[in-house]
Enzyme design. Sequence first.
Site, PDB file in Angstrom:
ATOM      1  N   LYS B  82       8.084  -1.778   7.080  1.00 36.90           N
ATOM      2  CA  LYS B  82       7.006  -2.627   6.559  1.00 36.90           C
ATOM      3  C   LYS B  82       7.176  -4.032   7.120  1.00 36.90           C
ATOM      4  O   LYS B  82       8.300  -4.551   7.163  1.00 36.90           O
ATOM      5  CB  LYS B  82       7.082  -2.639   5.030  1.00 36.90           C
ATOM      6  CG  LYS B  82       5.941  -3.370   4.326  1.00 36.90           C
ATOM      7  CD  LYS B  82       6.108  -3.263   2.807  1.00 36.90           C
ATOM      8  CE  LYS B  82       4.968  -3.895   2.027  1.00 36.90           C
ATOM      9  NZ  LYS B  82       5.151  -3.732   0.573  1.00 36.90           N
ATOM     10  N   SER B 157       1.128  -1.956  -1.748  1.00 38.75           N
ATOM     11  CA  SER B 157       0.961  -2.670  -0.499  1.00 38.75           C
ATOM     12  C   SER B 157       1.635  -2.003   0.699  1.00 38.75           C
ATOM     13  O   SER B 157       1.285  -2.311   1.831  1.00 38.75           O
ATOM     14  CB  SER B 157       1.514  -4.080  -0.659  1.00 38.75           C
ATOM     15  OG  SER B 157       2.918  -4.041  -0.885  1.00 38.75           O
ATOM     16  N   SER B 181       4.386  -0.900  -5.204  1.00 39.79           N
ATOM     17  CA  SER B 181       3.951  -0.911  -3.806  1.00 39.79           C
ATOM     18  C   SER B 181       4.596   0.130  -2.892  1.00 39.79           C
ATOM     19  O   SER B 181       4.172   0.282  -1.749  1.00 39.79           O
ATOM     20  CB  SER B 181       4.163  -2.300  -3.204  1.00 39.79           C
ATOM     21  OG  SER B 181       3.099  -3.143  -3.569  1.00 39.79           O
TER      22      SER B 181
END
Lengths: 490, 488, 95
Positions: B82, B157, B181
């Site tokens: 990420k 996210s 997330s």
Amino acid sequence: MTTAAASRYDVVIGLEVHAQLRTLTKMFCGCPTAFGAPPNTQTCPVCQGMPGSLPVLNRRAIEFAIRTALAFDCRVNPACRFARKHYYYPDMPKNYQISQYEEPLAEDGGLDVDVADGDRRRIGIQRLHLEEDVGKLIHEGALETAQSSLVDFNRSGVPLMETVSRPEIRSPEEAAAYLRAFRAVLVYLGVCDGNMEEGSLRCDANISLRPRGQRDLGTKVEIKNLNSFRNVQQALAFEVQRQAKALDAGERIVQETRLWDADRGYTRSMRSKEYAHDYRYFPEPDLVPLHITNEEVARMRADLPELPRARRERFVAQQGLPPYDADVLTQSRALADYFEAAVRGMPNPKLVSNWVMSELLRVVPGDDERAIAASPVPPAHLAGLLRLVEDGTISGKIAKDVFEKMFRSGETAEQIVQREGLTVIKDAASLEAEVEKVLADPVNGRAITDFKKGKTVAAKALVGQVMKATRGKADPELVNRLVQEKLSRM
Amino acid sequence: MTTVAVDGLSVAELTEAYRRRDLTPVAVTRAYLARIEALDPRVDAYLTVTADQALTAAKASEERYRTRSDLGPLDGVPIALKDVLCTRGVRTTCASKILENFVPPYDATVVARLAAAGAVPLGKTNLDEFAMGSSTEHSGFKPTRNPWDLSRVPGGSSGGSAAAVAGGLAAAAFGTDTGGSIRQPAAFCGVVGMKPTYGRVSRYGLVAFASSLDQIGPLTRDVRDTALVLRAIAGHDRRDSTSIDAPVPDYAGALDGDVRGLRLGIPAEYFAAGTDPEVERAVRTAIDVLRGLGATLHDLSLPTTDYALAAYYLIAPAEASSNLARYDGVKYGLRVPGKDLVDMESRTRAAGFGAEVKRRIMLGTYALSAGYQEAYYGKAQKVRTLVRRDFDAAFAEVDLIVAPTTPNVAFKHGEKADPLAMYLNDAFTIPANLAGIPAISVPCGFTTAGLPIGLQFIGRALDEARVLRAAHAYETAAPWRGRRPELG
Amino acid sequence: MIGRGDVDAVARLARLHLTDDESERLREQLSAILSYIDKLRALDTEQVEPTSHAVPLVNVMRDDAPEPCLSADAMLANAPDPQGEFFRVPRIIED
Ligand SMILES: [Mg+2]
Ligand SMILES: [Zn+2]
């Protein structure tokens, strides 16, 4: 404070002192704290506030703060924590400062300060906490006119100890005395180098005036940028006058922050809008709380060195020094250590004190710990020199020259005295010849006549001539006796 | 160029194939890079693909397999990160225009540990800007699409990481979970996603959203992979003061499939009105499977659940407003010129942050400001205590809590335009973050429309092994993994 | 409920330059979110201690031992406006 304002108003001052701690590394990262490195060479992701970086607390900074808190008789809180204090400024990389807010490291102490007329007063200390320093801004020109500024983050993250006094200081002179005493304690503890020019000790003040006898405090004004003892005294004196004048004229004092301009000798307002001071403190989530046990506090208390006040009192009581001497000698730990070490080699405290004050302090500043510790004349050498004086090997006058030579070369007194043949001439026969030469010199006829007429002081000039002829090596008492003898026989 | 079929292989299967020399790291890495090139334009899971780095790492790994020396636990495994994890020399954007060209001079601890474990970094994945969001629509650069249905969101996210694993664009990926997330996108994309105990994985080098809640964790094809990968990144780090100094168990070794006598708590509040009936049905079926395996079921209540979301939307924005104060155009990132410093900073932040980030900065600043702090931020911190107490009480009675990961499945792009509606999507994942305890989402079926559903296990602090064991036992009994999205 | 004045004051605190439209939209959205959040008032937290950390760690410290810094070049590599060894910022108006 000698002005008329003093008689009409009570002055109420509180000081907030930020001291840089003498750790090797910064508060929350391993970057060195050394002063004067090229710009932005002592930084890392942590102290430059890079995304993703995290702080880790420096153990020594905590120890230094606890030590100081104990020296100021503060209560060390069993639990404390760090908080973020938010405001935007380009020298503060995260735009928040890691500080302490609701749970400071220590609270409720005091510092004894010598005030006017030999009195001593205890000024309360409200709180003591740790925080990180910010970087340095260099303005291209003056701040108000600079088109841009440059940022150096080397200082960013250096550990700062903030100590807030209670508003119990009553004059600008007292404020300066408080700061001096404060600095002495920190330097004694070895937690701060006390160097005000390099910014190791910075001071802000709160000051208000109230008509004599009034109970309620007046409106307080904060003054920033007081970075020397002189600045503290001058800025506060200026502010007393300014506020007294305003009050006399029936004006209201505006609660504000003012900046001391040392070059121009006045304080000026730093206009700030009302929203500027919403610091939005909250507990720093990247650091965990600190729990300090009673045992740790007790251990640190036992490790505390003798503090300046106690030492000064001991110098008077045990060493028999006059209070003035004791005061001068305890202005720094290094100087007091020096004195005590010298006394071990020459157990005549007053003699040592005289020499330290008149000779050593002529060449080394008494509050410069490093310079004293590194003096080319170590205490043992000074003691050696004084032993030569005491046993009459050299005269006091010559000893002063020898001291200078020792300071320049690092040699011992013995080495210099021997090489240069500076030993006192005590041989009466050879001195007699010198005395006769002087008395026979026609230029001295006038002095001899004066002596005969009863002006006994005239003999002094003649003794001086003999001393000069022997380049000071003659035993002055012996010369005096010989001169007196010869003159009375003439 | 012939490419090998890689998208169905787990981490465990890959390393086994390397060891047997059926596959090589270079061939597998090439195959993944080829898939990314061919398919990612449709998914948009990646913000940056580090092909050269990946091949260099793969070659080094291949050499280690050849000499059988210094082999790491993830040697030759192509992974995705990420884009909130700092990578030295590789831009780290947080999917924000304000960091569009930021190149960190250092590696996050997790990134360094993955390198030491032999993993091959394929690139940096998309996310909701600064990890604020639940759909990856709030990326400053582009939305990511759900491999199961490209018209739908992958969740967020960590939507890019979930989509990468689901779409066969990485063997495993790493995300961060502040309020769900990792777990929510894992549920939406039909993969396994775990948020470890707060402090289990170092946050050093993770660009902070809400520091007291953020935690890094894996997204993988199956539970065993999560166990393997978690072990490689977990453990104490002296650079993170909130990192826990406790030994890291052999998580994979604990996957014995045995849940007999395991006490599972079923919280009433997680099955309240508003939960998609298809989700509830799938989760209840999964719970039956677990009972069939010998676990005992216990109805219980976590009464503060209903308030956790509100508390979270004060705490997380408050911390975020502080963490994001540093983006001011002075030291790194975007600068928009202004007539003076304040003007420059205000314009830089206005141009650099997207609408959702601005919303949270405003909310957080307000919640901390003078006069409101006690009523908002202070109150939320107390509610956080109540949430923790709920779990403490529950774990006195049960070993694990089992519940849906999300109230609904992947929604359409643009469907949740109202910020509050979006926030409500995190209702079941947020409590574990507030309490700092571990939780995992595993696939537990599909809706009639073919969208994945997630089953959540929540455990005691540092009890990842038990969470993984139960999830693995379920997964083994109900293997949904065979079903994969058809991307090509 | 939150007004335009609040929004503008908070935006100044947060250094966000907002257009009129943005301010207005934020006022509406923040009001909606805050009214949802107001449900917290129903909870009695009088006797409850706040939780600021999820793990019960205390006294995490490091030794005062220097570690290598990064070079000025590395630290300035991302600077939007480097000036020699410094970060340059536009003029600062103290008000
Ligand atoms: Mg301060
Ligand atoms: Zn540093």
